[in-house]
Enzyme design. Sequence first.
Site, PDB file in Angstrom:
ATOM      1  N   TRP A  49      64.734  53.568  42.586  1.00  0.00           N
ATOM      2  CA  TRP A  49      64.041  54.177  43.198  1.00  0.00           C
ATOM      3  C   TRP A  49      64.643  54.275  44.717  1.00  0.00           C
ATOM      4  O   TRP A  49      64.855  55.407  45.301  1.00  0.00           O
ATOM      5  CB  TRP A  49      62.589  53.867  43.444  1.00  0.00           C
ATOM      6  CG  TRP A  49      61.859  53.959  42.243  1.00  0.00           C
ATOM      7  CD1 TRP A  49      61.327  52.921  41.292  1.00  0.00           C
ATOM      8  CD2 TRP A  49      61.677  55.236  41.452  1.00  0.00           C
ATOM      9  NE1 TRP A  49      60.874  53.485  40.298  1.00  0.00           N
ATOM     10  CE2 TRP A  49      60.937  55.038  40.172  1.00  0.00           C
ATOM     11  CE3 TRP A  49      61.748  56.583  41.782  1.00  0.00           C
ATOM     12  CZ2 TRP A  49      60.469  55.803  39.188  1.00  0.00           C
ATOM     13  CZ3 TRP A  49      61.410  57.548  40.870  1.00  0.00           C
ATOM     14  CH2 TRP A  49      60.808  57.295  39.730  1.00  0.00           C
ATOM     15  N   ASP A  75      59.646  52.351  51.464  1.00  0.00           N
ATOM     16  CA  ASP A  75      58.921  52.974  50.407  1.00  0.00           C
ATOM     17  C   ASP A  75      58.215  51.764  49.527  1.00  0.00           C
ATOM     18  O   ASP A  75      58.844  50.614  49.125  1.00  0.00           O
ATOM     19  CB  ASP A  75      59.974  53.376  49.335  1.00  0.00           C
ATOM     20  CG  ASP A  75      59.338  53.837  48.020  1.00  0.00           C
ATOM     21  OD1 ASP A  75      57.972  53.897  47.900  1.00  0.00           O
ATOM     22  OD2 ASP A  75      59.982  54.131  47.208  1.00  0.00           O
ATOM     23  N   LYS A 109      49.428  54.010  41.913  1.00  0.00           N
ATOM     24  CA  LYS A 109      49.549  52.571  41.273  1.00  0.00           C
ATOM     25  C   LYS A 109      48.596  51.676  41.760  1.00  0.00           C
ATOM     26  O   LYS A 109      47.658  51.332  41.108  1.00  0.00           O
ATOM     27  CB  LYS A 109      51.215  51.968  41.547  1.00  0.00           C
ATOM     28  CG  LYS A 109      52.203  52.738  41.287  1.00  0.00           C
ATOM     29  CD  LYS A 109      53.294  52.573  41.724  1.00  0.00           C
ATOM     30  CE  LYS A 109      54.387  53.658  41.485  1.00  0.00           C
ATOM     31  NZ  LYS A 109      54.741  53.710  39.887  1.00  0.00           N
TER      32      LYS A 109
HETATM   33  N1  PMP Z   1      59.115  54.582  44.595  1.00  0.00           N
HETATM   34  C1  PMP Z   1      58.896  53.771  43.723  1.00  0.00           C
HETATM   35  C2  PMP Z   1      59.034  52.347  44.187  1.00  0.00           C
HETATM   36  C3  PMP Z   1      58.337  53.989  42.648  1.00  0.00           C
HETATM   37  O1  PMP Z   1      57.910  53.205  41.569  1.00  0.00           O
HETATM   38  C4  PMP Z   1      58.262  55.321  42.231  1.00  0.00           C
HETATM   39  C5  PMP Z   1      57.501  55.888  40.843  1.00  0.00           C
HETATM   40  N2  PMP Z   1      57.517  55.201  39.921  1.00  0.00           N
HETATM   41  C6  PMP Z   1      58.545  56.573  43.243  1.00  0.00           C
HETATM   42  C7  PMP Z   1      59.085  56.222  44.348  1.00  0.00           C
HETATM   43  C8  PMP Z   1      58.456  57.790  42.895  1.00  0.00           C
HETATM   44  O2  PMP Z   1      57.146  58.385  43.096  1.00  0.00           O
HETATM   45  P1  PMP Z   1      56.658  59.436  42.753  1.00  0.00           P
HETATM   46  O3  PMP Z   1      56.523  59.595  41.207  1.00  0.00           O
HETATM   47  O4  PMP Z   1      55.213  59.502  43.314  1.00  0.00           O
HETATM   48  O5  PMP Z   1      57.357  60.694  43.263  1.00  0.00           O
END
Ligand code: PMP
Length: 360
Positions: A103, A172, A196
Amino acid sequence: MEKRIHNFNAGPAALPMEVLEEVQKDLINYKGKGLSVLEMSHRSKEYDAILKEAEKNMKELLGIPDNYTVMFLQGGATLQFAAVALNLLPEGKSADYINTGVWATKAIEEAQKLGKTLKVIASSEDKEFTYIPKEFKISPDAAYLHITANNTIRGTEWQSFPETGKVDLVCDMSSDFCSRPVDVKKFALIYAGAQKNVGPAGATVVIIRNDLLERSPKNIPTMCNYKIMAKEPSLYNTPPCFTIYVIGLVLKWLKKIGGLSKMQEINVTKAKVLYNRLDKNDFYRGTVQKDSRSLMNIPFRLKTEELEAKFLEEAKALNMIGLKGHRSVGGIRASLYNAVPMDSVKALVAFMDDFEKKNS
Ligand code: PMP
């Protein structure tokens, strides 16, 4: 009670039973108004009260200072990868990023795609992202430092956040948001997908220090423009009303159980049960350095992939789902978000003990 399975999904993930029951109770006739939240105008008095209460509870739970704005936006945390760079990283400046996994890498790539200049000041890629870097030097003139609080796929988590001095810290917090108290004033901006720890999919929480709003350039897409989005928070266009309503209920539930310190205590206790099992012997092998272990996502391996496949199949037969590791890394991963009850963790560990006996 309805039959419920043990839900170890990485997100969307388990929601508190109490919240689901309240949603169910009010689904068709919300508090006697004769309609569902699913059908309400986002400009109605009823919805306005829902939004205001969710904002208020979020501020209270996290202790968000008055000079910050809370927004529920769309486009996922993924859109924030771009929005952060579009708003806060002007031409002629550079931003620092720390790369702790998929991520974080995506956040870096998205900014680069926009032609932005950035510097990766630390990375744990050398050891397959199994730790949080401790040694790094923040560039004193960086527009911001971007970090990922919890790495959902690899199961590492910042145990404490770096001191950044005058440099703005952008985080994030998607996969550990509201799982523990944080000192919001250390951050210039926090963003987190709701799906989450605080609700269903469909909304991304953005908490931004108000002076940053002045940095938003005019020539960026409206939906990414923090200044425009913050003018009337979460109401510039049609918001994901139902998701925000459920988030509001989860926040109320968090308050009721005793707030984020209590939540952290519960999360520590749950994670310990599983980590203690992993550390018992080498039948199961945790993949993360101990000082970087996440309380939220706990990945581990068995001796062979065949044994892992068998483990997952038998777990499923016992109503335990979501245990397959992310497709990019394989293995097993148990996500123990806020709403995963201790009973589920105990059931998992009992199964692990039993599986070991039968397969060693
Ligand atoms: N950042 C992290 C730490 C994540 O775990 C995720 C999704 N698993 C994301 C960003 C992306 O999020 P989204 O699917 O809401 O775009």
